[in-house]
Design a protein around this motif. Structure first.
Motif, PDB file in Angstrom:
ATOM      1  N   ARG A 185       0.849  -1.179   0.130  1.00 36.99           N
ATOM      2  CA  ARG A 185      -0.109  -0.136   0.098  1.00 36.99           C
ATOM      3  C   ARG A 185       0.906   1.460  -0.314  1.00 36.99           C
ATOM      4  NH1 ARG A 185      -4.266  -0.745   3.561  1.00 36.99           N
ATOM      5  NH2 ARG A 185      -5.750  -0.664   3.062  1.00 36.99           N
ATOM      6  N   ILE A 186       1.817   1.809   0.965  1.00 37.21           N
ATOM      7  CA  ILE A 186       2.201   2.645   0.940  1.00 37.21           C
ATOM      8  C   ILE A 186       3.855   2.592  -0.373  1.00 37.21           C
ATOM      9  CG2 ILE A 186       4.836   2.017   2.142  1.00 37.21           C
ATOM     10  CD1 ILE A 186       2.620   4.564   3.362  1.00 37.21           C
ATOM     11  N   LEU A 203      -6.306  14.445  -1.547  1.00 33.26           N
ATOM     12  CA  LEU A 203      -6.835  13.481  -0.353  1.00 33.26           C
ATOM     13  C   LEU A 203      -7.934  12.608  -0.751  1.00 33.26           C
ATOM     14  CD1 LEU A 203      -6.518  14.946   3.161  1.00 33.26           C
ATOM     15  CD2 LEU A 203      -5.337  13.977   2.118  1.00 33.26           C
ATOM     16  N   GLU A 204      -8.902  13.107  -1.557  1.00 34.07           N
ATOM     17  CA  GLU A 204      -9.534  11.542  -1.881  1.00 34.07           C
ATOM     18  C   GLU A 204      -9.109  11.198  -3.044  1.00 34.07           C
ATOM     19  OE1 GLU A 204     -11.667  14.989  -0.495  1.00 34.07           O
ATOM     20  OE2 GLU A 204     -10.253  14.891  -2.227  1.00 34.07           O
ATOM     21  N   GLU A 205      -8.389  12.248  -3.901  1.00 36.66           N
ATOM     22  CA  GLU A 205      -7.635  10.941  -4.782  1.00 36.66           C
ATOM     23  C   GLU A 205      -6.205   9.939  -4.613  1.00 36.66           C
ATOM     24  OE1 GLU A 205      -4.875  12.061  -8.949  1.00 36.66           O
ATOM     25  OE2 GLU A 205      -5.476  13.794  -7.474  1.00 36.66           O
ATOM     26  N   ILE A 206      -5.734  10.580  -3.491  1.00 37.03           N
ATOM     27  CA  ILE A 206      -4.435   8.959  -3.233  1.00 37.03           C
ATOM     28  C   ILE A 206      -5.334   8.709  -2.076  1.00 37.03           C
ATOM     29  CG2 ILE A 206      -4.372  10.514  -0.880  1.00 37.03           C
ATOM     30  CD1 ILE A 206      -1.582   9.566  -2.930  1.00 37.03           C
ATOM     31  N   ALA A 207      -6.103   8.766  -1.637  1.00 31.70           N
ATOM     32  CA  ALA A 207      -6.659   8.126  -0.321  1.00 31.70           C
ATOM     33  C   ALA A 207      -7.214   6.823  -1.631  1.00 31.70           C
ATOM     34  CB  ALA A 207      -7.585   8.431   0.687  1.00 31.70           C
ATOM     35  N   SER A 208      -7.783   6.874  -2.343  1.00 30.06           N
ATOM     36  CA  SER A 208      -8.712   6.053  -3.648  1.00 30.06           C
ATOM     37  C   SER A 208      -7.443   5.334  -3.983  1.00 30.06           C
ATOM     38  CB  SER A 208      -9.371   7.236  -4.594  1.00 30.06           C
ATOM     39  OG  SER A 208      -8.157   7.167  -5.748  1.00 30.06           O
ATOM     40  N   ALA A 210      -4.771   4.156  -1.588  1.00 33.49           N
ATOM     41  CA  ALA A 210      -4.814   3.123  -0.946  1.00 33.49           C
ATOM     42  C   ALA A 210      -5.173   2.086  -0.648  1.00 33.49           C
ATOM     43  CB  ALA A 210      -4.003   3.868   0.622  1.00 33.49           C
ATOM     44  N   ASN A 211      -6.945   3.055  -1.463  1.00 34.12           N
ATOM     45  CA  ASN A 211      -8.160   1.539  -1.176  1.00 34.12           C
ATOM     46  C   ASN A 211      -8.520   1.945   0.142  1.00 34.12           C
ATOM     47  OD1 ASN A 211     -10.259   0.523  -2.006  1.00 34.12           O
ATOM     48  ND2 ASN A 211      -8.705  -1.595  -1.697  1.00 34.12           N
ATOM     49  N   LEU A 212      -9.036   3.800   0.803  1.00 37.22           N
ATOM     50  CA  LEU A 212      -9.426   4.125   2.016  1.00 37.22           C
ATOM     51  C   LEU A 212      -9.486   5.187   1.758  1.00 37.22           C
ATOM     52  CD1 LEU A 212      -5.555   3.579   4.063  1.00 37.22           C
ATOM     53  CD2 LEU A 212      -7.649   1.897   4.250  1.00 37.22           C
ATOM     54  N   SER A 213     -10.424   5.202   3.029  1.00 35.77           N
ATOM     55  CA  SER A 213     -11.480   6.076   2.923  1.00 35.77           C
ATOM     56  C   SER A 213     -10.345   7.398   3.744  1.00 35.77           C
ATOM     57  CB  SER A 213     -12.592   6.693   4.241  1.00 35.77           C
ATOM     58  OG  SER A 213     -12.273   6.559   5.667  1.00 35.77           O
ATOM     59  N   THR A 215     -10.347   9.970   5.678  1.00 30.46           N
ATOM     60  CA  THR A 215      -9.803   9.583   7.367  1.00 30.46           C
ATOM     61  C   THR A 215      -8.697   8.797   7.676  1.00 30.46           C
ATOM     62  OG1 THR A 215     -12.427  10.813   7.876  1.00 30.46           O
ATOM     63  CG2 THR A 215     -10.900   9.894   9.207  1.00 30.46           C
ATOM     64  N   SER A 216      -9.565   7.737   7.032  1.00 35.59           N
ATOM     65  CA  SER A 216      -8.226   6.326   7.237  1.00 35.59           C
ATOM     66  C   SER A 216      -7.107   5.980   7.184  1.00 35.59           C
ATOM     67  CB  SER A 216      -9.502   5.490   7.207  1.00 35.59           C
ATOM     68  OG  SER A 216     -10.536   5.042   7.815  1.00 35.59           O
ATOM     69  N   PHE A 217      -7.264   7.530   5.068  1.00 39.00           N
ATOM     70  CA  PHE A 217      -5.614   7.326   4.956  1.00 39.00           C
ATOM     71  C   PHE A 217      -4.961   8.220   6.068  1.00 39.00           C
ATOM     72  CE2 PHE A 217      -3.441   9.717   2.227  1.00 39.00           C
ATOM     73  CZ  PHE A 217      -2.020   9.163   1.819  1.00 39.00           C
ATOM     74  N   CYS A 218      -5.474   9.594   6.037  1.00 37.46           N
ATOM     75  CA  CYS A 218      -4.690  10.200   6.684  1.00 37.46           C
ATOM     76  C   CYS A 218      -4.147  10.011   7.999  1.00 37.46           C
ATOM     77  CB  CYS A 218      -5.794  11.885   7.046  1.00 37.46           C
ATOM     78  SG  CYS A 218      -6.016  12.943   5.326  1.00 37.46           S
ATOM     79  N   ARG A 219      -5.431   9.265   8.954  1.00 37.99           N
ATOM     80  CA  ARG A 219      -5.085   8.372  10.125  1.00 37.99           C
ATOM     81  C   ARG A 219      -3.489   7.331   9.928  1.00 37.99           C
ATOM     82  NH1 ARG A 219      -8.798   5.997  11.084  1.00 37.99           N
ATOM     83  NH2 ARG A 219     -10.141   8.277  12.161  1.00 37.99           N
ATOM     84  N   TYR A 220      -4.082   6.737   8.357  1.00 38.55           N
ATOM     85  CA  TYR A 220      -2.421   5.646   8.229  1.00 38.55           C
ATOM     86  C   TYR A 220      -1.774   5.956   7.641  1.00 38.55           C
ATOM     87  CZ  TYR A 220      -0.590   1.971   4.966  1.00 38.55           C
ATOM     88  OH  TYR A 220       0.276   1.544   4.552  1.00 38.55           O
ATOM     89  N   PHE A 221      -1.300   7.823   6.868  1.00 44.01           N
ATOM     90  CA  PHE A 221       0.090   8.024   6.828  1.00 44.01           C
ATOM     91  C   PHE A 221       0.971   8.436   7.471  1.00 44.01           C
ATOM     92  CE2 PHE A 221       2.436  10.659   4.414  1.00 44.01           C
ATOM     93  CZ  PHE A 221       3.036   9.746   3.128  1.00 44.01           C
ATOM     94  N   LYS A 222       0.216   9.512   8.397  1.00 42.39           N
ATOM     95  CA  LYS A 222       0.720   9.845   9.530  1.00 42.39           C
ATOM     96  C   LYS A 222       1.003   9.069  10.817  1.00 42.39           C
ATOM     97  CE  LYS A 222       1.578  13.315  11.987  1.00 42.39           C
ATOM     98  NZ  LYS A 222       0.867  14.771  12.584  1.00 42.39           N
TER      99      LYS A 222
END
Length: 296
Positions: A185-186, A203-208, A210-213, A215-222
């Motif tokens: 994923r990363i 953020l919507e583009e990059i979250a997609s 990663a196949n995440l919402s 909110t989930s992507f921001c938390r995951y990436f941090k």
């Protein structure tokens, strides 16, 4: 970023490995391994990731990476084109801390070596006479056999342990060893960002990707990187701006838009924040260093 564990290929009859690679590119795998890695780029350009450090690499670079320090060399886009004739070339030496025997590190004569391994945890980029000496030794190592290989490795350890001609690469942040899904994923996020940093990435583009919402992507990436995705994107853009500045072909205002910034003042502000210099100061410093006489 959570890196993927990489098993370094070794031969049973060898206590450490030496490779002289010529290939289309360095791949794009964010990984780590218990072996220390001495890496000399002979040919190739792009962006490298060492721990939490992002920077440009080019010909002549010599780095020592400590045990389990995550890293990746991502070449410029042209190296990944299907019919590209470009090649990268590197000499890579991998060795475990105890490859010369556990008692070796306890000898009174080798007291600098454990200290070296500690410094290498952040990555070390060599310059000056140390870099020249290491390049010479690494080339010799590719053709050496038997005891000559060990003598060269000892010479390398002596050179890097005694050298003060280096800069540390990464901070001392710890990282969590990842599972394969996290690594895939990363890597997808990094690869997409490096291919599209010139345009706006929502953020919507990059979250997609990663196949995440969002909110989930921001938390995951941090969690993975200890920074926001926006900060990561800015660092990628600044690293490419640094490369264009030192090539000294395009005006700074053109480089600003070439690297994905939508206005000059915004570019100057972010450049100063990331490098602690203005673009002009950065260019002058590099051009001054390039004009210094070569060390032989």
């Amino acid at each position: 970023m959570k890196p993927l564990f990489h098993k370094v290929p070794t031969q049973i009859q060898s206590s450490f490995s030496v490779r002289h690679d010529v290939q289309p590119n360095f791949g794009s795998l964010w990984h780590y391994h218990p072996e220390l890695e001495l890496h000399h780029v002979i040919r190739g350009k792009g962006v490298r990731f060492i721990g939490d450090n992002i920077g440009n690499f080019s010909e002549g670079e010599v780095l020592l990476l400590g045990s389990n320090l995550p890293h990746m060399w991502q070449c410029n886009e042209e190296y990944y084109q299907r019919h590209s004739e470009r090649k990268v070339e590197a000499i890579v030496i991998h060795f475990l801390p105890d490859c010369l025997g556990r008692d070796f590190l306890n000898l009174p004569e080798t007291y600098l070596v454990p200290k070296l391994f500690e410094k290498a945890r952040k990555g070390m980029k060599f310059s000056g006479r140390s870099r020249v000496k290491l390049i010479e030794l690494m080339h010799k190592a590719t053709a050496a056999t038997d005891m000559e290989r060990l003598i060269i490795l000892l010479s390398i350890l002596k050179t890097v342990a005694e050298s003060e001609e280096y800069t540390s690469m990464a901070s001392a942040h710890a990282f969590y060893k990842s599972n394969e899904m996290d690594a895939v994923r990363i890597n997808k996020v990094c690869t997409y960002t490096l291919s599209n940093y010139k345009k706006e990435i929502s953020l919507e583009e990059i979250a997609s990707i990663a196949n995440l919402s969002v909110t989930s992507f921001c938390r995951y990436f941090k969690l993975m990187t200890k920074k926001t995705y926006y900060d990561f994107l800015i660092e990628i853009r600044i690293s490419h701006a640094c490369r264009l500045l030192v090539e000294d072909i395009l005006p700074t205002e053109v480089i600003c838009f070439e690297c994905g910034f939508n206005n000059v003042s915004n570019f100057y502000r972010h450049f100063k924040k990331v490098t602690d210099m203005t673009p002009l100061e950065y260019k002058k410093k590099y051009l001054f260093n390039r004009q210094l006489p070569a060390v032989g």
